[in-house]
Design a protein around this motif. Structure first.
Motif, PDB file in Angstrom:
ATOM      1  N   LEU A 270       0.707  -1.107  -0.112  1.00 31.33           N
ATOM      2  CA  LEU A 270      -0.191   0.115   0.222  1.00 31.33           C
ATOM      3  C   LEU A 270       0.819   1.342   0.189  1.00 31.33           C
ATOM      4  O   LEU A 270       0.315   2.426  -0.293  1.00 31.33           O
ATOM      5  N   LEU A 271       2.011   1.131   0.312  1.00 33.99           N
ATOM      6  CA  LEU A 271       2.933   2.176   0.568  1.00 33.99           C
ATOM      7  C   LEU A 271       4.132   2.137  -0.625  1.00 33.99           C
ATOM      8  O   LEU A 271       4.860   3.141  -0.699  1.00 33.99           O
ATOM      9  N   SER A 272       3.724   1.338  -1.741  1.00 32.50           N
ATOM     10  CA  SER A 272       4.681   1.242  -2.847  1.00 32.50           C
ATOM     11  C   SER A 272       4.445   2.470  -3.837  1.00 32.50           C
ATOM     12  O   SER A 272       3.335   2.979  -3.560  1.00 32.50           O
ATOM     13  N   PRO A 273       5.068   2.716  -4.875  1.00 25.80           N
ATOM     14  CA  PRO A 273       4.890   3.732  -5.590  1.00 25.80           C
ATOM     15  C   PRO A 273       3.464   3.861  -6.406  1.00 25.80           C
ATOM     16  O   PRO A 273       2.946   4.824  -6.619  1.00 25.80           O
ATOM     17  N   ARG A 274       3.258   2.523  -6.590  1.00 27.45           N
ATOM     18  CA  ARG A 274       1.877   2.350  -7.321  1.00 27.45           C
ATOM     19  C   ARG A 274       0.836   2.867  -6.532  1.00 27.45           C
ATOM     20  O   ARG A 274      -0.152   3.415  -7.018  1.00 27.45           O
ATOM     21  N   TYR A 275       0.919   2.721  -5.306  1.00 26.19           N
ATOM     22  CA  TYR A 275      -0.535   2.931  -4.409  1.00 26.19           C
ATOM     23  C   TYR A 275      -0.231   4.018  -3.264  1.00 26.19           C
ATOM     24  O   TYR A 275      -1.204   4.419  -2.530  1.00 26.19           O
ATOM     25  N   ALA A 276       0.918   4.433  -3.018  1.00 27.12           N
ATOM     26  CA  ALA A 276       1.453   5.434  -2.059  1.00 27.12           C
ATOM     27  C   ALA A 276       0.397   6.654  -1.903  1.00 27.12           C
ATOM     28  O   ALA A 276      -0.324   7.081  -0.927  1.00 27.12           O
ATOM     29  N   GLU A 277       0.174   7.402  -3.167  1.00 24.59           N
ATOM     30  CA  GLU A 277      -0.504   8.493  -3.151  1.00 24.59           C
ATOM     31  C   GLU A 277      -2.005   8.365  -2.791  1.00 24.59           C
ATOM     32  O   GLU A 277      -2.565   9.001  -1.870  1.00 24.59           O
ATOM     33  N   ARG A 278      -2.482   7.242  -3.152  1.00 22.08           N
ATOM     34  CA  ARG A 278      -3.881   6.935  -2.899  1.00 22.08           C
ATOM     35  C   ARG A 278      -4.166   6.411  -1.317  1.00 22.08           C
ATOM     36  O   ARG A 278      -4.988   6.985  -0.742  1.00 22.08           O
ATOM     37  N   THR A 279      -3.226   5.723  -0.978  1.00 24.98           N
ATOM     38  CA  THR A 279      -3.077   5.430   0.313  1.00 24.98           C
ATOM     39  C   THR A 279      -3.173   6.556   1.378  1.00 24.98           C
ATOM     40  O   THR A 279      -3.870   6.963   2.232  1.00 24.98           O
ATOM     41  N   LEU A 280      -2.142   7.618   0.919  1.00 27.87           N
ATOM     42  CA  LEU A 280      -1.880   8.737   1.802  1.00 27.87           C
ATOM     43  C   LEU A 280      -3.275   9.759   1.644  1.00 27.87           C
ATOM     44  O   LEU A 280      -3.622  10.071   2.639  1.00 27.87           O
ATOM     45  N   MET A 281      -3.558   9.997   0.565  1.00 32.12           N
ATOM     46  CA  MET A 281      -4.940  10.679   0.409  1.00 32.12           C
ATOM     47  C   MET A 281      -5.814  10.297   1.003  1.00 32.12           C
ATOM     48  O   MET A 281      -6.647  10.911   1.781  1.00 32.12           O
ATOM     49  N   MET A 282      -6.428   8.775   1.020  1.00 34.08           N
ATOM     50  CA  MET A 282      -7.721   8.663   1.833  1.00 34.08           C
ATOM     51  C   MET A 282      -7.252   8.517   3.080  1.00 34.08           C
ATOM     52  O   MET A 282      -8.389   8.573   4.167  1.00 34.08           O
ATOM     53  N   SER A 283      -5.986   8.194   3.803  1.00 34.88           N
ATOM     54  CA  SER A 283      -5.820   8.222   5.124  1.00 34.88           C
ATOM     55  C   SER A 283      -6.290   9.876   5.790  1.00 34.88           C
ATOM     56  O   SER A 283      -6.845   9.808   6.888  1.00 34.88           O
ATOM     57  N   ILE A 284      -5.594  10.566   5.025  1.00 33.62           N
ATOM     58  CA  ILE A 284      -5.913  12.023   5.395  1.00 33.62           C
ATOM     59  C   ILE A 284      -7.275  12.249   5.309  1.00 33.62           C
ATOM     60  O   ILE A 284      -7.954  13.109   6.223  1.00 33.62           O
ATOM     61  N   PHE A 285      -7.820  12.016   4.221  1.00 36.05           N
ATOM     62  CA  PHE A 285      -9.332  12.443   4.114  1.00 36.05           C
ATOM     63  C   PHE A 285     -10.166  11.664   5.305  1.00 36.05           C
ATOM     64  O   PHE A 285     -11.066  12.502   5.991  1.00 36.05           O
ATOM     65  N   ASN A 286      -9.877  10.492   5.560  1.00 34.38           N
ATOM     66  CA  ASN A 286     -10.532   9.847   6.633  1.00 34.38           C
ATOM     67  C   ASN A 286     -10.384  10.578   7.981  1.00 34.38           C
ATOM     68  O   ASN A 286     -11.202  10.399   8.863  1.00 34.38           O
ATOM     69  N   ILE A 287      -9.206  10.895   8.179  1.00 34.37           N
ATOM     70  CA  ILE A 287      -8.894  11.615   9.433  1.00 34.37           C
ATOM     71  C   ILE A 287      -9.802  12.834   9.604  1.00 34.37           C
ATOM     72  O   ILE A 287     -10.578  12.913  10.676  1.00 34.37           O
ATOM     73  N   GLY A 288      -9.966  13.584   8.652  1.00 33.96           N
ATOM     74  CA  GLY A 288     -10.773  14.882   8.405  1.00 33.96           C
ATOM     75  C   GLY A 288     -12.476  14.593   8.364  1.00 33.96           C
ATOM     76  O   GLY A 288     -13.077  14.953   9.285  1.00 33.96           O
ATOM     77  N   GLN A 289     -12.842  13.565   7.655  1.00 39.19           N
ATOM     78  CA  GLN A 289     -14.195  13.333   7.332  1.00 39.19           C
ATOM     79  C   GLN A 289     -14.927  12.976   8.633  1.00 39.19           C
ATOM     80  O   GLN A 289     -16.051  13.265   9.059  1.00 39.19           O
ATOM     81  N   VAL A 290     -14.298  12.208   9.371  1.00 41.68           N
ATOM     82  CA  VAL A 290     -15.100  11.558  10.522  1.00 41.68           C
ATOM     83  C   VAL A 290     -15.483  12.372  11.552  1.00 41.68           C
ATOM     84  O   VAL A 290     -16.252  12.124  12.385  1.00 41.68           O
ATOM     85  N   VAL A 291     -14.669  13.376  11.798  1.00 45.17           N
ATOM     86  CA  VAL A 291     -14.699  14.406  12.800  1.00 45.17           C
ATOM     87  C   VAL A 291     -16.128  14.915  12.497  1.00 45.17           C
ATOM     88  O   VAL A 291     -16.777  15.142  13.745  1.00 45.17           O
ATOM     89  N   GLY A 292     -16.383  15.419  11.220  1.00 48.47           N
ATOM     90  CA  GLY A 292     -17.897  15.805  11.069  1.00 48.47           C
ATOM     91  C   GLY A 292     -18.865  14.874  11.152  1.00 48.47           C
ATOM     92  O   GLY A 292     -19.892  14.799  12.192  1.00 48.47           O
ATOM     93  N   PHE A 293     -18.597  13.746  10.797  1.00 47.62           N
ATOM     94  CA  PHE A 293     -19.683  12.627  10.676  1.00 47.62           C
ATOM     95  C   PHE A 293     -20.167  12.205  11.982  1.00 47.62           C
ATOM     96  O   PHE A 293     -21.329  12.111  12.527  1.00 47.62           O
TER      97      PHE A 293
END
Length: 465
Positions: A270-293
């Protein structure tokens, strides 16, 4: 892993129309998910009455009483341990679904958390209550990850968004039921049982249903083919194909899909060049979205009480707000496969921030309830879109790991958000919570807008390739 065979199975699935059989499977999976939503969303409705029964007192909370030094003991520790369990379940148990299959872990997680909830309901100390809530959280965390992977792999690309919207409509439909049961039962005792204990116990009717689902649901054909069980995968897809064929019509030829490029099948992939950007993007997004939800959903009665509304009225108003829960994903059925998932997510996040501000600044009960309803609708549109989105971003051999890893950050964030909401509520009131939620919504919008790839109507194999 037989990736070429899995690609052929996937291509046969993706050319299928929206048949009654496929929708039946979506409904069955969603019925299983209802029990998680029943158990998780009861938190906000039961916390005030659990506190009134004395289980959040320092003498009852045992080791958790130490949290009082930072002004977050009582109900905040209960919420914290729930989401801590969700975090552990999503992060560390999700690989089991990649190894042992979607159906096995989906049903197993339901049986686990319902059993733990039953034990929790009879606890006589706050310490025991919180520990068993953590244990149930392990199953909650695993089930939602598996459900996302399961749906994404069973449903053809053309209507995958609508399948997730229907799933969320059904699962969120249980939230008004929880709110109503809490409103009706919590103020009373039946024999030796307080009302909040009965509300928890009623969820255990899902145990025999989960056992039935184990027989009624097929395994994911994509997962089966990828693990060398091609005959089983073929049998499932053949049955779906037969249900799609009408007299005088034939199915189109399957497209040619690229086989998955497997590397390690571990978290490190998940942290390889192929998926690292998606993994990081969705990790940061999930940290933020759940605060409101969950910052709102898990604290509705408490927030209403903080606005000066009496406890009895707050339960009634919470029920009214809860009625809006299925409306968001129901509306999403109209747009789920017409607009990119990332656009749906960003628009709904902006609306959540706006409606939370209105909730904080309103001065009358009608206004407060109206903004609560609007916030709930927007939050659940966002939920429907992002659950589909994150399951689409990772390949089958690590889909559960990928979803579990990025989603675990939302669970961890929610654990600390529960503490933060308790802190801000004590020190700044509802307006301070509104600012806190608004900032996190803005971060989530920026990260999705900057890095979110398109997924609408695309085969999973093309998205992950």
């Amino acid at each position: 892993m037989t990736t070429a065979a899995a690609a052929k199975i996937a291509a046969r699935l993706d050319r299928l129309p929206a048949t009654r059989e496929i929708w039946r499977l979506v409904v069955l999976i969603s019925l299983g998910g209802m029990f998680e939503f029943y158990s998780v969303f009861q938190t906000g409705y039961l916390v005030p009455s659990i506190g009134a029964s004395g289980l959040f007192s320092p003498s009852s909370q045992g080791m958790f009483a130490a949290l009082s030094s930072i002004s977050i003991a009582n109900s905040a520790s209960y919420v914290f341990c729930l989401f801590a369990g969700l975090w552990v379940g999503a992060l560390f148990l999700s690989p089991l679904a990649d190894r042992y299959g979607r159906r096995t872990m989906f049903v197993g997680s339901i049986l686990w958390y319902l059993t733990c909830s039953l034990v929790m309901a009879v606890q006589r100390t706050g310490e025991g209550l919180i520990l068993w809530r953590f244990a149930a959280g392990l199953g909650f965390g695993l089930e939602l990850v598996v459900m996302d992977a399961y749906l994404a792999e069973l449903v053809p690309a053309a209507f995958r968004g609508r399948a997730f919207a229907l799933n969320q409509t059904i699962t969120f439909a249980i939230v008004p039921v929880v709110a109503w049961l809490s409103w009706v039962l919590v103020p009373y005792r039946i024999g030796a049982l307080e009302g909040w204990r009965i509300v928890i116990m009623l969820g255990t009717v899902g145990i025999p249903i989960a056992m039935w689902l184990a027989l009624a649901l097929p395994e994911s054909p994509r997962w089966l083919a990828l693990h060398g069980r091609e005959a089983e995968a073929d049998a499932i897809v053949t049955k779906l194909e037969k249900s799609a064929v009408k007299p005088g019509k034939i199915l189109s030829e399957p497209a040619v899909l690229p086989p998955e490029r497997t590397v390690t099948g571990s978290f490190f992939e998940l942290l390889s060049p192929r998926y690292a950007e998606r993994t990081l993007m969705m990790s940061i997004f999930n940290i933020g979205q759940v605060v409101g939800f969950y910052g709102f959903a898990a604290w509705v009665p408490t927030l209403l009480i903080a606005r000066g509304i009496a406890f009895t009225n707050s339960m009634e108003y919470s029920f009214i707000i809860a009625l809006a829960n299925p409306l968001g994903p129901l509306l999403t059925l109209l747009i789920a496969d017409r607009f990119e998932r990332s656009v749906q997510i960003m628009v709904s996040l902006c609306l959540m921030g706006l409606f939370m501000l209105g909730f904080a600044l309103s001065g009358h009960a009608v206004e407060i309830i109206s903004f609560g309803v609007l916030f709930t609708v927007a939050a659940n549109i966002m939920s429907s879109a992002f659950h589909a989105y994150q399951a689409e971003l990772f390949p089958t051999h690590v889909r559960a790991r990928g979803v579990g890893f990025v989603y675990s950050w939302s669970r961890l964030s929610a654990a600390f958000a529960g503490l933060a909401v308790g802190y801000f509520l004590n020190n700044g009131g509802v307006p301070a919570i509104a600012v806190f939620i608004g900032v996190t919504m803005a971060i989530a919008v920026i990260i999705i807008g900057a890095f979110g790839p398109p997924t609408r109507a695309r085969a999973l194999e093309n998205v992950s390739h």
